[in-house]
Structures are given as C-alpha cells and as structure tokens.
Write a protein that holds these residues in place. Structure first.
Motif, PDB file in Angstrom:
ATOM      1  N   PRO A 279       0.792  -1.235   0.000  1.00 34.51           N
ATOM      2  CA  PRO A 279       0.000   0.000   0.000  1.00 34.51           C
ATOM      3  C   PRO A 279       0.819   1.278   0.000  1.00 34.51           C
ATOM      4  CG  PRO A 279      -0.124  -1.120   2.117  1.00 34.51           C
ATOM      5  CD  PRO A 279       0.572  -2.056   1.190  1.00 34.51           C
ATOM      6  N   LEU A 280       2.037   1.224   0.571  1.00 34.59           N
ATOM      7  CA  LEU A 280       2.768   2.482   0.663  1.00 34.59           C
ATOM      8  C   LEU A 280       3.975   2.505  -0.251  1.00 34.59           C
ATOM      9  CD1 LEU A 280       2.515   2.703   4.501  1.00 34.59           C
ATOM     10  CD2 LEU A 280       1.126   3.855   2.824  1.00 34.59           C
ATOM     11  N   GLY A 281       4.074   1.529  -1.117  1.00 33.92           N
ATOM     12  CA  GLY A 281       5.259   1.406  -1.965  1.00 33.92           C
ATOM     13  C   GLY A 281       5.500   2.602  -2.847  1.00 33.92           C
ATOM     14  N   ALA A 282       4.428   3.228  -3.312  1.00 30.14           N
ATOM     15  CA  ALA A 282       4.590   4.296  -4.299  1.00 30.14           C
ATOM     16  C   ALA A 282       4.788   5.669  -3.679  1.00 30.14           C
ATOM     17  CB  ALA A 282       3.378   4.312  -5.235  1.00 30.14           C
ATOM     18  N   LEU A 283       4.813   5.749  -2.340  1.00 34.01           N
ATOM     19  CA  LEU A 283       4.885   7.075  -1.719  1.00 34.01           C
ATOM     20  C   LEU A 283       6.295   7.394  -1.256  1.00 34.01           C
ATOM     21  CD1 LEU A 283       1.709   6.807   0.512  1.00 34.01           C
ATOM     22  CD2 LEU A 283       1.910   7.825  -1.749  1.00 34.01           C
ATOM     23  N   ASP A 284       6.627   8.666  -1.166  1.00 28.95           N
ATOM     24  CA  ASP A 284       7.944   9.041  -0.641  1.00 28.95           C
ATOM     25  C   ASP A 284       7.935   8.936   0.887  1.00 28.95           C
ATOM     26  OD1 ASP A 284       6.506  11.912  -1.389  1.00 28.95           O
ATOM     27  OD2 ASP A 284       7.430  11.884   0.598  1.00 28.95           O
TER      28      ASP A 284
END
Lengths: 382, 309
Positions: free
Chosen positions: A174-179
């Motif tokens: 779920p958080l892979g694409a966020l900085d």
C-alpha cells in the motif's frame, strides 16, 4: 477442534474469519505457494512479509480471485470462496499502482463498484459522499485521476475499496509508491481508517517497517511457506529461525556449542565469548546452535562490566566481548556502532542519542567492551 | 519564442538565425509539403474558379484601363450544389464510406483485441501477418475479388458444383461486391491504430473492474472500450477519409448502383476533359472531408493527455 468452520447460524467464529486451508499454487513445477494454512481474526490487520518471489503476492491474488489455487481451500466467514470468480467475492483489493480508471472522475471511480450491485442512485450518491468524506477528498470529486497527486490517488483507491463494505480488504504494497515523509504520515492514517471502519485486512509488503508498524500480526514468508506467524513483537524478539532473525531489523549471530544444559539456564561456548542464556532450551549438550542478539540490547562502555551491572551474579564473566569501534553510523535518533572483536567478527551495537551520553562519547578506533543480559538473547537451531 | 521581438527591424534575420539548425531540419518537410501539396492544391483551386474555353484558363486577376479585375467563376460550384446527380453521388460516397468504416470496426476490433492480448512473443508475427497484404499490389488484390465473385468465378462454381444453386448468384458490380473489396482493403488501417491503443492498456484496470464486481463482459464495455476511444477514432478516420474518394475499388467491383465521387472525378477529367468541373469536384470533396479531418486531429492531440494511472 470442530471439523467444520460453521456453527449453527452458518457463519464462522470470529477468530477464524478468514481460513486458509492447505493452499498451494504451482506454476509448472515451481510451487509459488506451498501448502500454507492460516487463520485470520475478524477485524485484524494481517501482513504477509517477505522478499520478492516468496509467494506473498500469489497468495494475495488467490484471496482476491485472480489466481485459481492448485489445491486447498479458502473460507471467508464460513463460505468456501476458493473457486469463486473475483466479481462474486465480498472482497476488495487496493492495487499497488491504485488502478484508478483514467476515463472516470473520482466520484465515478468510487461509485463504480456500487453501480455493479444495482444500488439505487440516491443510495449510491450518499455512499460515495460518505466515502469521500472519510478520505477527505470531497472537493476533488469531479477531477480525473491524472489531475491528482500520488497521495490523493491512493485515497481515492482506498475510498473505492471501502465503498462496497467488503468483508475482507486486500492491500498490495500500500505504501510502496509514496515518498518517505508521506509514507510515515499515511501509515498511521491508513491504520486509523481501517480500524475505524472495522474491516478485516490482509496486506502484502516487502518493507518490514511497514509490516511492523501497521499489522496486528505478521507472517514471514519464504519460498511459498510461512516461516513464522505472530505479533510484531514476537517476530522481532523471538524469531523462530535464522532467516526470520536476519530478515527483520539488524541482528548479531554467534555460532556455538551447548556446554551446560539446565532447565533454567544454558551456557553456550562460541569463538567470540561464552554465552549465558537465562532460560532453558529444548536441546542437549554438544548441540550446534546459533545465538541471535539485537543491536539495541548491547551496552558499550570503555571498561569491563562490573558484577553490580549484571542482571544476576551468575552472568558475570559471560556475555561480554572486547573490540574496537570500526564504524559509526549516525541515524539522528540513534547511532549504530560496528565493533570489530578480537576474534575478527564484527558486531553491531546501537544506542539512542540522549545528551547524557556525552561523557561516554565513543570514537572510531576506541577500545570498548560490549556486554548484554542473558535474557536478551534467543537461541536458534537453524 | 518571442514573436514580438522577431517582428522588428532585423527581426526576420534574427528569426532565421536563431536555432537555424533546428529550423532547417523542420523546414525540409515543410518545404516538401508546401511544394507537393499546398501549391498543387492551390492550382486545382484556381482551376475550379477560372473562366475557361476548354483549353486555356484565364487568369483570376487582370488589369486593364486602370481597372483591377478579379474574376471568380462560381458556376461550377453552384452546379455541384444543385445538380441532383452530383448531390446524390456525394451523399452515396459518404454513405458507402460510413458503411465501410462500421464494418471495418466490427471486424477489426476483435482482431486488434486478440492481437493485443496475445503473448508478447507472438505479437510481432501477428503484426507482420496483418501488414502482409501491403507487400502485394493493391490493384491485383482488388482484381482477385473479381475472379472470386464473378458469375463464373470461384464461389459460384463451387456452389453450382455442390448443387446448391442452379443459376450463378449475381454478386459482381453491386454494392455488395464493392463493400467486400473496400472492407478487405481497409481493415488493416483499422486494426493497426486499434492494436497500438489496446496494447498499451493497463490490464490491472480490468482486474480492478473484476474486483469491484464487473463480469469480464461488463468490464470490456465499461473499461476497455472507453479507453480505446482514441484508437477507434483514429482507425475510423484512417478508413473513412480515403474511402470517400476511393476510385479503384468502385471502378473494378462497383456498378451502376454504386455512385462514388472518385469515379465521377475520373470521368470529368478524362472522359469529359472538363478540368474546371473536375477541379471543383475535387475541392468539394476535400471540403467534405475537413470535418472528419478536424475530429481526427483533435483526437490525435488528445491521446497524449489521458493515460492509465
């Protein structure tokens, strides 16, 4: 233990809300998921943790319905869903890339699933508004996905997942694409929303920090099998095998032989030092074992530890090594020291940075003693 | 790019000197287009509005006795607009082009879809198979249909040999035969842009649609088709625009009932030798295509905008 999961009302009990029963998935000869079984409690956030290729994504996809299991069963709230197509399952998934429909507005994206159910228009409108309110995206309802930032897109994907009140929510990295900064913020927000809605959740991640922070329980996977299933604390403090010990956080490993085997303590001899473990183990003398020690459990000081510093007098003379500081990594909140021992091994010790350590400031090349308590180690066989 | 600065005293020189490398490279195709398209089109336009005695064409402008004359003869256009045969011919051309486009879409879409969803290793081979017809002569391929559909052609002979019919079915020189020829020729023009659009589609969108309760059939209509809109329009325009002015297929496979503007154009140029009229016919045809052309350009520009998230 009853054979059937369902009780008289036809629903499962909440401690086995999701039941994975000897599930396997083979691609040609390779077993991507190898005979796994698991019970997930209602309302819990469960993480599948592992590096790429361990089978966690395949398992998630089987839960979602995008892969057909080679053998085994999946029960959701008592119902056998293993053979159900994804559009019939009361399960919704949030994709790693969000998979928002680019030709639809935010509003239409969230309403998509509701329209498939044939909900009346007013009800759909009510529900969509409520979802957008939860994720705080009401003013963006008329925008298209490409007009939103990464974090906003994620919230749309989340709203879309919750819209149909699924029995099970699946999150794929779920958080892979966020900085990084956004990730930290989102981790807690996400958990809050999920707990508030009260939905059971299975998430897949390769980021152990993410799993430790967000999940109630974690399953560490390797080569299609579960190595250990438990609460984050259990996995970290009492890893069941060498792989798990090394996978989560940093760890120091010592190889040794059991010298003394008593019900309440064990002494293990290794090239670096003699270890006093203040609990019994299932094992015998002369057995080859590994000792796992976490960096934050180690105390570094310039002089040898006195008997008063020890947890119990019996430990004096054990659990202590001498070496020189070979490297220092400053992480802000804590500092990680690499200590090169007389035997040549390098161990990692970490220490929180509080002002009162100024007088014991350690520098490169300094000779130190590293010692720890006998209750801080874990003895592993493999 | 400050245009205001360019329109200064030495503006033109500065304009040409700045980025001269880039400009000369872009300038070459522009020059090409101007010489080989714009100028000839302007010549045709001029011919269509000039007074003529059949062989010589008067100038549009003349200067005599201190009076500057501009003579634009509109009678050809007026005739085109009012003559029932011409109006019907234009209308028939658009109609047949539209039918061709629709049939090409119905046949081409499944083709393109199948190609786009096939394993990546197979796609280059499939692409080659679709473009293979272009390696042979277009004229010969259309002509071959004559051999197939003629009264004593392959189909009729086969049906008679199987004793399913006594008399040959008249298939040639009808709207039916012409449409077969048109579809056969233009289907690759529909498949290729559709394929190029479909192959870029993110398949996880279909998974997301399934996950949200859409059956594969619904997911196709609600997700795949809307996202392939640009491909459909591109393919449709690539088929429709040339079909309107098509000459060879109506000439070889069409008949008295298939009025197409291309054949009329030919007749006016070569049978009647009425170049002025022929030029008007041509210019009008271009005018008719302008609207579809504008739509095509708009969709080409738009296709850079919305991508799968």
């Amino acid at each position: 233990m009853a054979d059937s999961v369902a009780n008289s009302t036809g629903r499962s009990d909440d401690s086995r809300f999701v039941r994975i029963d000897r599930l396997s998935k083979h691609f040609d000869e390779v077993a991507a998921v190898d005979d796994v079984s698991l019970d997930i409690k209602k309302g819990e956030i469960f993480a599948l943790l592992g590096s790429s290729g361990c089978g966690k994504s395949t398992l998630l996809r089987m839960l979602a319905g995008f892969e057909l299991p080679t053998s085994g069963n999946i029960y959701l709230d008592g119902a056998d869903i293993a053979k159900m197509p994804p559009y019939e399952r009361p399960i919704n998934m949030m994709f790693q890339s969000y998979a928002l429909f680019p030709h639809l507005t935010v509003w239409e994206n969230v309403a998509f699933g509701l329209k498939r159910d044939g909900m009346p228009k007013e009800q759909i409108a009510e529900r969509v508004e409520s979802m957008l309110g939860i994720v705080k995206l009401k003013p963006y309802a008329k925008r298209k996905p490409h007009q939103l930032s990464g974090g906003q897109q994620q919230r749309v994907a989340l709203a879309r997942c919750f819209a149909k009140s699924p029995k099970l929510l699946l999150l794929d990295e779920p958080l892979g694409a966020l900085d990084r900064k956004l990730r930290e913020q989102t981790q807690f927000e996400l958990v809050n929303i999920i707990k508030k809605v009260g939905v059971t959740c299975v998430m897949v991640t390769h980021d152990q920090e993410e799993a430790m922070i967000m999940a109630d329980r974690i399953a560490v996977m390797q080569e299609g099998r579960f190595l250990q299933v438990g609460h984050p604390r259990e996995i970290y403090e009492t890893p069941s095998c060498l792989f798990v010990a090394g996978f989560i956080g940093d760890v120091n490993l010592f190889k040794g032989t059991v010298e003394v085997d008593e019900p309440d303590h064990v002494v293990i001899g290794s090239p670096e030092c003699r270890h006093y473990v203040s609990h019994g183990i299932t094992g015998t003398r002369e057995m080859q074992v590994s000792i796992a020690l976490r960096p934050e459990k180690i105390c570094l000081q310039k002089h040898e530890p006195t008997i008063e510093q020890r947890e119990s007098p019996a430990e004096h003379g054990y659990n202590c090594v001498r070496g020189t500081i070979d490297g220092i990594a400053y992480f802000g909140q804590f500092t990680l020291f690499h200590v090169k021992l007389d035997s040549g091994t390098v161990i990692k010790a970490s220490r929180e940075n509080a002002a009162r350590h100024e007088d014991t400031k350690l520098e490169r090349g300094q000779q130190v003693y590293a010692w720890w308590d006998g209750s801080d180690v874990v003895v592993l066989l493999n | 790019m400050n245009i205001a600065k360019s329109i200064g005293k030495n503006g033109i020189v500065r304009f040409l000197k700045r980025d001269w490398g880039k400009r000369s490279v872009i300038g070459i195709p522009y020059f090409f287009l101007i010489m080989l398209f714009t100028v000839p089109f302007l010549v045709v336009l001029k011919l269509s509005v000039s007074e003529t005695d059949g062989i010589h064409f008067e100038d549009l402008t003349s200067y005599a006795d201190g009076i500057f004359n501009i003579k634009i003869k509109l009678s050809n256009y007026i005739f085109l607009g009012t003559d029932p045969l011409y109006v019907e011919t234009y209308w028939s051309s658009i109609k047949f082009a539209a039918i061709n486009t629709v049939i090409c879409l119905i046949i081409g879409y499944p083709f393109a879809y199948f190609m786009a969803r096939s394993p990546a290793s197979m796609r280059p081979a499939l692409l080659m198979l679709v473009s293979l017809p272009f390696w042979t002569s277009y004229l010969l391929r259309v002509y071959a249909w004559k051999g197939l559909l003629d009264d004593n052609g392959v189909f009729n002979n086969l049906l008679m040999w199987m004793h399913l019919i006594d008399q040959p079915i008249k298939m040639m020189y009808t709207g039916f035969s012409m449409t077969i020829g048109m579809v056969y020729t233009y289907v690759p023009f529909m498949i290729l842009p559709l394929y190029s659009n479909l192959v870029k589609m993110d398949l996880r969108l279909l998974e997301a649609a399934n996950d949200l309760g859409a059956t594969p059939w619904k997911a196709f209509w609600l997700v795949t088709v809307p996202l392939s809109k640009n491909g459909i329009v591109a393919g449709a325009m690539l088929v429709f625009i040339p079909s309107v002015g098509e000459y060879v297929i109506p000439e070889l496979l069409g008949g008295p009932s298939t009025l197409m503007i291309g054949r009329v154009l030919w007749d006016e140029f070569f049978s009647n030798n009425d170049w002025a009229m022929a030029s008007s016919v041509a210019v009008t045809m271009v005018g008719l295509i302008l609207i579809p052309l504008a739509i095509f350009n708009k969709y080409q520009a738009d296709s850079g905008g919305v991508r799968g998230v």
